[in-house]
Design a protein around this motif. Structure first.
Motif, PDB file in Angstrom:
ATOM      1  N   GLY A 197      20.379  -9.819  39.485  1.00 23.78           N
ATOM      2  CA  GLY A 197      18.911  -9.936  39.311  1.00 23.78           C
ATOM      3  C   GLY A 197      18.177  -9.474  40.350  1.00 23.78           C
ATOM      4  N   TRP A 198      18.508 -10.555  41.452  1.00 23.55           N
ATOM      5  CA  TRP A 198      17.706 -10.562  42.811  1.00 23.55           C
ATOM      6  C   TRP A 198      18.145  -9.291  43.500  1.00 23.55           C
ATOM      7  CZ3 TRP A 198      14.252 -13.877  43.509  1.00 23.55           C
ATOM      8  CH2 TRP A 198      14.359 -15.281  43.197  1.00 23.55           C
ATOM      9  N   PHE A 199      19.504  -8.794  43.365  1.00 25.56           N
ATOM     10  CA  PHE A 199      19.687  -7.533  44.192  1.00 25.56           C
ATOM     11  C   PHE A 199      18.909  -6.217  43.546  1.00 25.56           C
ATOM     12  CE2 PHE A 199      22.354  -3.621  44.527  1.00 25.56           C
ATOM     13  CZ  PHE A 199      22.940  -4.007  45.538  1.00 25.56           C
ATOM     14  N   PHE A 200      18.757  -6.334  42.319  1.00 31.10           N
ATOM     15  CA  PHE A 200      18.109  -4.949  41.843  1.00 31.10           C
ATOM     16  C   PHE A 200      16.567  -5.281  41.466  1.00 31.10           C
ATOM     17  CE2 PHE A 200      22.288  -3.706  40.394  1.00 31.10           C
ATOM     18  CZ  PHE A 200      21.988  -2.287  41.046  1.00 31.10           C
ATOM     19  N   LEU A 201      15.861  -6.229  42.360  1.00 31.85           N
ATOM     20  CA  LEU A 201      14.535  -6.628  42.150  1.00 31.85           C
ATOM     21  C   LEU A 201      13.671  -5.439  42.517  1.00 31.85           C
ATOM     22  CD1 LEU A 201      13.631 -10.212  43.175  1.00 31.85           C
ATOM     23  CD2 LEU A 201      13.329  -9.210  41.231  1.00 31.85           C
ATOM     24  N   ILE A 202      13.899  -5.006  43.876  1.00 35.40           N
ATOM     25  CA  ILE A 202      13.117  -3.799  44.359  1.00 35.40           C
ATOM     26  C   ILE A 202      13.064  -2.622  43.508  1.00 35.40           C
ATOM     27  CG2 ILE A 202      13.024  -1.994  46.485  1.00 35.40           C
ATOM     28  CD1 ILE A 202      14.129  -4.156  48.249  1.00 35.40           C
ATOM     29  N   LEU A 243       8.324 -10.760  44.465  1.00 33.20           N
ATOM     30  CA  LEU A 243       9.266 -10.763  45.687  1.00 33.20           C
ATOM     31  C   LEU A 243       9.708  -9.140  46.089  1.00 33.20           C
ATOM     32  CD1 LEU A 243       9.615 -12.456  48.249  1.00 33.20           C
ATOM     33  CD2 LEU A 243      11.665 -13.209  46.899  1.00 33.20           C
ATOM     34  N   GLY A 244      10.314  -8.610  44.714  1.00 35.77           N
ATOM     35  CA  GLY A 244      11.031  -7.291  44.811  1.00 35.77           C
ATOM     36  C   GLY A 244      10.044  -6.159  45.183  1.00 35.77           C
ATOM     37  N   SER A 245       8.835  -5.951  44.878  1.00 37.22           N
ATOM     38  CA  SER A 245       7.922  -4.972  45.048  1.00 37.22           C
ATOM     39  C   SER A 245       7.333  -5.427  46.625  1.00 37.22           C
ATOM     40  CB  SER A 245       6.605  -4.988  44.318  1.00 37.22           C
ATOM     41  OG  SER A 245       6.093  -6.377  44.266  1.00 37.22           O
ATOM     42  N   PRO A 251      27.532 -20.955  49.005  1.00 31.65           N
ATOM     43  CA  PRO A 251      26.136 -20.678  49.104  1.00 31.65           C
ATOM     44  C   PRO A 251      26.126 -19.518  50.080  1.00 31.65           C
ATOM     45  CG  PRO A 251      26.482 -23.141  49.402  1.00 31.65           C
ATOM     46  CD  PRO A 251      27.682 -22.469  49.446  1.00 31.65           C
ATOM     47  N   LEU A 252      26.898 -19.379  50.867  1.00 32.77           N
ATOM     48  CA  LEU A 252      26.847 -18.158  51.771  1.00 32.77           C
ATOM     49  C   LEU A 252      27.003 -16.785  50.905  1.00 32.77           C
ATOM     50  CD1 LEU A 252      28.621 -19.555  55.057  1.00 32.77           C
ATOM     51  CD2 LEU A 252      26.089 -19.333  54.517  1.00 32.77           C
ATOM     52  N   VAL A 253      28.125 -17.006  50.174  1.00 33.50           N
ATOM     53  CA  VAL A 253      28.443 -15.691  49.427  1.00 33.50           C
ATOM     54  C   VAL A 253      27.376 -15.469  48.342  1.00 33.50           C
ATOM     55  CG1 VAL A 253      29.865 -14.946  47.638  1.00 33.50           C
ATOM     56  CG2 VAL A 253      30.968 -15.933  49.794  1.00 33.50           C
ATOM     57  N   GLN A 254      26.640 -16.467  47.709  1.00 35.41           N
ATOM     58  CA  GLN A 254      25.708 -16.029  46.827  1.00 35.41           C
ATOM     59  C   GLN A 254      24.425 -15.646  47.676  1.00 35.41           C
ATOM     60  OE1 GLN A 254      24.326 -19.501  44.072  1.00 35.41           O
ATOM     61  NE2 GLN A 254      26.419 -20.565  44.322  1.00 35.41           N
ATOM     62  N   ILE A 255      24.033 -16.064  48.873  1.00 34.40           N
ATOM     63  CA  ILE A 255      22.984 -15.445  49.414  1.00 34.40           C
ATOM     64  C   ILE A 255      23.240 -14.108  49.849  1.00 34.40           C
ATOM     65  CG2 ILE A 255      21.686 -15.712  51.651  1.00 34.40           C
ATOM     66  CD1 ILE A 255      22.415 -18.798  51.776  1.00 34.40           C
ATOM     67  N   ALA A 256      24.383 -13.904  50.233  1.00 36.66           N
ATOM     68  CA  ALA A 256      24.754 -12.400  50.347  1.00 36.66           C
ATOM     69  C   ALA A 256      24.737 -11.334  49.647  1.00 36.66           C
ATOM     70  CB  ALA A 256      26.135 -12.306  51.209  1.00 36.66           C
ATOM     71  N   ALA A 257      25.154 -12.159  48.325  1.00 37.19           N
ATOM     72  CA  ALA A 257      25.173 -11.320  46.901  1.00 37.19           C
ATOM     73  C   ALA A 257      23.559 -11.186  46.440  1.00 37.19           C
ATOM     74  CB  ALA A 257      26.213 -11.921  45.900  1.00 37.19           C
ATOM     75  N   SER A 258      22.846 -12.057  46.855  1.00 37.46           N
ATOM     76  CA  SER A 258      21.532 -12.072  46.133  1.00 37.46           C
ATOM     77  C   SER A 258      20.736 -11.080  46.984  1.00 37.46           C
ATOM     78  CB  SER A 258      20.986 -13.364  45.996  1.00 37.46           C
ATOM     79  OG  SER A 258      21.917 -14.029  45.059  1.00 37.46           O
ATOM     80  N   VAL A 259      20.623 -10.888  48.201  1.00 34.13           N
ATOM     81  CA  VAL A 259      19.744 -10.280  49.155  1.00 34.13           C
ATOM     82  C   VAL A 259      19.688  -8.787  48.556  1.00 34.13           C
ATOM     83  CG1 VAL A 259      19.512  -9.487  51.535  1.00 34.13           C
ATOM     84  CG2 VAL A 259      20.043 -11.792  51.100  1.00 34.13           C
TER      85      VAL A 259
END
Length: 434
Positions: free
Chosen positions: A64-69, A86-88, A272-280
């Protein structure tokens, strides 16, 4: 709706895979004790899918975070749609090449991800460990300081003692609401009602399909032969990129996922590092990657594969972690007793153990790669539009120009390719996984 559709399918596939992998003796025990539909779901099916559901929930939120933009800011014909979020913000910063604003936006996003991981995911991952099929308790299990605090809390114990009777009465009400297994009260009446419901559903669905097909045919008649050639050629190039991204992702996600899933101490650090990398959102970082590729001569042809990998490899990684975590501990102890080599362990224990989860991750990853092609083959950066031939580029270009016949044709071909892959490849592999 876009966030929901991006989140729901990998969780659906995960739960389906968990149901198909329930041991036969547990299903037979449920039949012997004549559990009704609710009892079987609550005591057998939901616990069986708990580990996979939690890890795929982590992946769903990251997706969901990944496709925010792409979700909060897009163009359709001559209209621009923007939602505050945050996505826009990141989308505007990326299109303008404002790397300072990108950095601040990512800093806020990372802070939110770390907070969610500490307060939600770490306690859940430690809690679902009790649903693992194993006869011997593992020595090393996932830990959560917050879960330990909640378990020791006297206040929460008092609240639980007050709430538990309400939960028990609710459970008993559901048990009574569902008919006992194999004992229908009035089979003819139930069959008649079911037939009416099926007939109404099928009739309504058939009307919608016929109407949609007629409208689609009217639109597709407007396309020329060159348009169809563009769609078919784009499908070929995008399929090649999807396959390349899949194999490159498998090379590193399988060993890393097994390492995280089997080593709780390592998981505490890397999770947590993997989640951050996957969510950015990769589309926020893509301008930096694209600039580097242009300078080295790679261009968008390589960049689109890289962006597909950024969108799909996390589906594989999280499912492999769930699969490795769900393997019973006594199997690894038996492997030590029999002194199996590393190759023998991978061949006879690890790969068979993670295989159902790996198939689920591959299905969702390939779907994510097809989605990512829409933003990876058509990029707007500093007022310029950079493209590479592909089905995603055709869809993005048709959307930007408002060419709805071409948009329908490209989207239909993409959907057809995904359905054919599911039928010819993934369904046989699911049967093999069972």
């Amino acid at each position: 709706m876009l966030i929901f559709t991006g989140m729901s399918w990998n969780m659906t596939f995960s739960f389906y895979q968990s149901l198909s992998g329930i041991p036969l003796e547990l299903k037979e025990a449920a039949q012997v004790y004549r559990l009704n539909a609710w009892q079987q779901f609550w005591t057998l099916e939901l616990p069986a899918g708990a580990i996979g559901l939690v890890w795929n929930s982590v992946m769903s939120v990251a997706g969901g975070w990944f496709f925010l933009i792409a979700i909060e800011s897009f163009t359709l014909g001559d209209k621009n749609f923007n939602l505050p979020g945050l996505g826009s913000y990141l989308g505007k910063a990326a299109s303008e090449g404002n790397f300072g604003a990108i950095g601040w936006g990512l800093a806020v996003l990372i802070g939110v991800i770390i907070a969610i991981d500490f307060f939600i995911w770490q306690p859940l991952i430690a809690w679902v460990e009790k649903f693992k099929y194993q006869a011997v308790e593992a020595a090393n299990v996932p830990q959560s300081n917050l879960l330990d605090f909640l378990r020791r809390s006297a206040t929460l114990r008092v609240l639980k003692s007050r709430i538990s009777p309400m939960g028990d009465s609710f459970d008993r009400g559901l048990v009574r609401a569902f008919a006992p297994a194999n004992l229908p009260t009035n089979p003819r009446q139930l069959t008649r009602i079911g037939n009416w419901i099926n007939w109404l559903f099928v009739s309504g669905f058939a009307v919608i399909v016929l109407w949609g097909t007629w409208e689609a045919v009217l639109l597709l008649r407007l396309l020329s032969l060159s348009d169809w050639q563009k769609v078919m050629g784009g499908a070929f190039f995008t399929a090649l990129r999807v396959i390349c991204a899949l194999f490159l992702s498998l090379l590193w996600t399988v060993p890393l996922g097994v390492a995280i899933g089997r080593n709780p101490c390592l998981a505490q650090i890397l999770q947590p590092l993997v989640q951050i990398a996957a969510s950015v959102p990769a589309t926020a970082l893509f301008p930096v990657l694209l600039l580097a590729l242009i300078q080295t001569g790679g261009g968008l042809e390589i960049g689109s594969v890289a962006l597909m990998m950024l969108g799909k490899m996390w589906y594989l990684l999280f499912n492999v972690i769930a699969g490795a975590q769900s393997i019973p501990s006594e199997f690894f102890e038996a492997a030590q007793v029999y002194k199996l080599s590393l190759v023998q362990r991978w061949k006879t224990l690890i790969l068979p153990g993670i295989f159902p989860y790996l198939i689920t991750g591959t299905i969702t990853a390939v779907g994510g790669a097809w989605n990512a092609s829409i933003v990876s083959e058509y990029v707007q950066f500093k007022g310029e539009t950079i493209t590479t031939s592909g089905l995603g580029e055709t869809i993005s270009q048709a959307t930007a120009s408002g060419n709805f016949p071409l948009l329908l044709a490209a989207t239909s071909v993409m959907s057809l390719l995904v359905v054919l892959t599911n039928r010819l490849v993934w369904r046989p592999l699911y049967r093999l996984a069972e």
